[in-house]
Design a protein around this motif. Sequence first.
Motif, PDB file in Angstrom:
ATOM      1  N   THR A  19       2.607 -10.215   9.394  1.00 50.67           N
ATOM      2  CA  THR A  19       3.737  -9.649   8.654  1.00 50.67           C
ATOM      3  C   THR A  19       3.531  -9.802   7.153  1.00 50.67           C
ATOM      4  OG1 THR A  19       5.275 -10.098  10.459  1.00 50.67           O
ATOM      5  CG2 THR A  19       6.229  -9.771   8.277  1.00 50.67           C
ATOM      6  N   GLY A  20       3.093 -10.996   6.725  1.00 50.52           N
ATOM      7  CA  GLY A  20       2.854 -11.223   5.304  1.00 50.52           C
ATOM      8  C   GLY A  20       1.756 -10.339   4.762  1.00 50.52           C
ATOM      9  N   MET A  21       0.688 -10.179   5.538  1.00 51.11           N
ATOM     10  CA  MET A  21      -0.425  -9.339   5.119  1.00 51.11           C
ATOM     11  C   MET A  21      -0.001  -7.878   5.001  1.00 51.11           C
ATOM     12  SD  MET A  21      -2.774  -7.115   6.792  1.00 51.11           S
ATOM     13  CE  MET A  21      -3.134  -7.775   8.429  1.00 51.11           C
ATOM     14  N   ILE A  22       0.777  -7.411   5.963  1.00 48.25           N
ATOM     15  CA  ILE A  22       1.262  -6.028   5.924  1.00 48.25           C
ATOM     16  C   ILE A  22       2.213  -5.818   4.742  1.00 48.25           C
ATOM     17  CG2 ILE A  22       2.770  -4.391   7.140  1.00 48.25           C
ATOM     18  CD1 ILE A  22       1.398  -5.389   9.749  1.00 48.25           C
ATOM     19  N   GLU A  23       3.062  -6.814   4.469  1.00 45.79           N
ATOM     20  CA  GLU A  23       3.946  -6.716   3.306  1.00 45.79           C
ATOM     21  C   GLU A  23       3.142  -6.636   2.014  1.00 45.79           C
ATOM     22  OE1 GLU A  23       7.967  -9.011   4.897  1.00 45.79           O
ATOM     23  OE2 GLU A  23       6.481 -10.116   3.710  1.00 45.79           O
ATOM     24  N   LEU A  24       2.059  -7.406   1.928  1.00 46.83           N
ATOM     25  CA  LEU A  24       1.235  -7.359   0.727  1.00 46.83           C
ATOM     26  C   LEU A  24       0.597  -5.985   0.559  1.00 46.83           C
ATOM     27  CD1 LEU A  24      -0.055  -8.739  -1.700  1.00 46.83           C
ATOM     28  CD2 LEU A  24      -1.927  -9.461  -0.205  1.00 46.83           C
ATOM     29  N   LEU A  25       0.051  -5.429   1.643  1.00 45.11           N
ATOM     30  CA  LEU A  25      -0.527  -4.092   1.563  1.00 45.11           C
ATOM     31  C   LEU A  25       0.536  -3.062   1.186  1.00 45.11           C
ATOM     32  CD1 LEU A  25      -2.902  -4.076   4.692  1.00 45.11           C
ATOM     33  CD2 LEU A  25      -3.482  -4.555   2.297  1.00 45.11           C
ATOM     34  N   GLY A  26       1.746  -3.259   1.703  1.00 44.84           N
ATOM     35  CA  GLY A  26       2.831  -2.344   1.386  1.00 44.84           C
ATOM     36  C   GLY A  26       3.240  -2.391  -0.074  1.00 44.84           C
TER      37      GLY A  26
END
Length: 232
Positions: A19-26
């Motif tokens: 989730t954190g990684m996807i938020e960063l990419l977002g």
Amino acid sequence: MAPEDSTTPNEIDDPVYRTGMIELLGVLAYGEITACERLAEDAKMAPNLETRVEIMAMEAAEFGHFVQLRDRLVELGEDPYAIMSTFTDTFDRFHTQTKPADWLEGLVKAYVGDGLAADFYREIAAYLDADTRQLVLDTLSGTGHSEFVVDAVRGAIEDDPKVGGRLALWGRRLMGEALSQAQMVVAERDALSAVLVGGVDHPGMDLAGIGRMFTRLTEGHAARMEKLGLAA
């Protein structure tokens, strides 16, 4: 900074990390697309065709970075636009508070503001899995760091030294707003914060490490200001 092997192969399967990684990419993807929009507006204020073309080239580079991030989110099975939309308010606040008055302020914002944000996200990237870390570093390469910007700002100061004082104040304001935005992004996202501070299965930053990170961010900002010929 975290060592190169600070993540494990199956870490991407951890739901909090993912989730954190996807938020960063977002947030990076949305940052790139808003940079495109901002540079398009800045290009309209350019004093001549050559400058307008240079700014448009910067815009094109930002769009290329956006495409890489968007495509990676799709590969992960995510809706990139739904993820990006959750960052709209944060970015709108920042850009409303830092709207440039002319093309020179726009260039300084691209160089100083985007450079500071890129430094911050590189710090977080150190705690990502190897593939995601490389993608983030690739899309941050050259963000706001055009030699054209340096030459244009220094040339403007040579033509009118008073411009230097105004742009130096602008650069300091950008730093304060950019740091506030970065802190807000992490504070509002528990999973993204967990990537930075770590957990049981992977190391992160302690309070001392976070303090050193902000020292590095400040030093990077001062170096960019100096390169532009501005007092930090």
